[in-house]
Write an enzyme that holds these catalytic residues in place. Structure first.
Site, short mmCIF file in Angstrom:
data_model
loop_
_atom_site.label_atom_id
_atom_site.label_comp_id
_atom_site.label_asym_id
_atom_site.label_seq_id
_atom_site.Cartn_x
_atom_site.Cartn_y
_atom_site.Cartn_z
NE ARG A 37 63.33 50.19 -14.87
CZ ARG A 37 62.67 48.87 -14.34
NH1 ARG A 37 62.00 48.33 -14.99
NH2 ARG A 37 62.72 48.52 -13.05
CB ILE A 63 66.80 48.17 -11.34
CG1 ILE A 63 66.75 49.34 -12.01
CG2 ILE A 63 65.98 47.13 -11.81
CD1 ILE A 63 67.06 49.35 -13.69
CB SER A 64 64.15 51.82 -7.81
OG SER A 64 64.92 52.14 -6.66
CD GLN A 65 57.34 50.90 -8.14
OE1 GLN A 65 57.06 50.25 -7.06
NE2 GLN A 65 56.29 51.19 -9.21
#
Length: 213
Positions: A37, A63-65
């Site tokens: 990530r 960017i999503s968790q």
């Protein structure tokens, strides 16, 4: 592009955290363990990449968790070789997770800077979706329809009819629906005209933007 044992160790810790939060699909967890990530974020965020938090990326997007990525991926019930339409390529992280799960991913992004950036990044990481497209996510990708699964990674005030129509019978659409906060919603296509609907609580996404061709 450096992916060290230290990074792997942090990913393992993240996976264990996701387990405690109710993520039980081992295919999802294994895929997220594989994907670095930190390489999808600005280097200034590298030390925080494996915290369960969203971070800003280009073009005012995020960017999503990791929990959100895992939750949506688990709802999809991905099987190898399935055709999956992703609305909102963003950083490419969710795209990469789906590819690592063995899916054939078709992804649409409406921010040109993100589209160009992600189109360059994914091949460098040896991640190869079937098709990346710059365009209006509300329209889906009718040329490649129908899809086994569809995932939307931005908040939609309404569910686009085009996406429902591009779903196979038996297929699953996972979409956050709402204006400010969104309710994570799953649609399962039962017949040509009938969809089964399930809701899974509140999330917060950037808005799904329209009218980009």
């Amino acid at each position: 592009m450096n992916d060290s044992l230290k990074h792997l160790g942090k990913r393992r810790q993240l996976i264990e955290l996701l387990r405690t939060k109710g993520i039980s699909d081992e295919t999802v967890l294994e895929a997220m363990l594989k994907i670095p990530r930190h390489l999808f974020l600005n280097s200034s965020f590298e030390d925080f990449a494996y915290e369960d938090k969203a971070f800003p990326i280009a073009a005012g997007q995020t960017i999503s968790q990791p929990y959100t990525v895992a939750f949506q991926s688990q709802l999809l019930q991905v099987k190898p070789e399935e055709k999956i339409l992703e609305i909102g390529t963003g950083s490419g992280y969710q795209t990469a997770v789906l590819c690592a799960m063995g899916a054939k991913v078709y992804s649409v992004e409406r921010q040109v800077d993100l589209f160009k950036q992600t189109s360059l990044l994914l091949p460098k990481l040896n991640i190869r979706p079937k098709h990346l497209s710059f365009g209006d996510g509300y329209k889906g990708l009718p040329t490649f329809a129908p899809f086994d699964k569809i995932i939307v990674t931005a908040g939609a005030p309404v569910v686009p009819n085009a996406l429902l129509s591009q779903l196979k019978i038996g297929g699953r659409l996972v979409i956050p629906v709402g204006v400010n906060d969104q309710i994570m919603t799953l649609y399962i296509r039962q017949t040509e005209l009938r969809f089964e609907k399930h809701e899974f609580g509140n999330f917060r996404f950037v808005p799904l933007l329209e009218n980009k061709s």
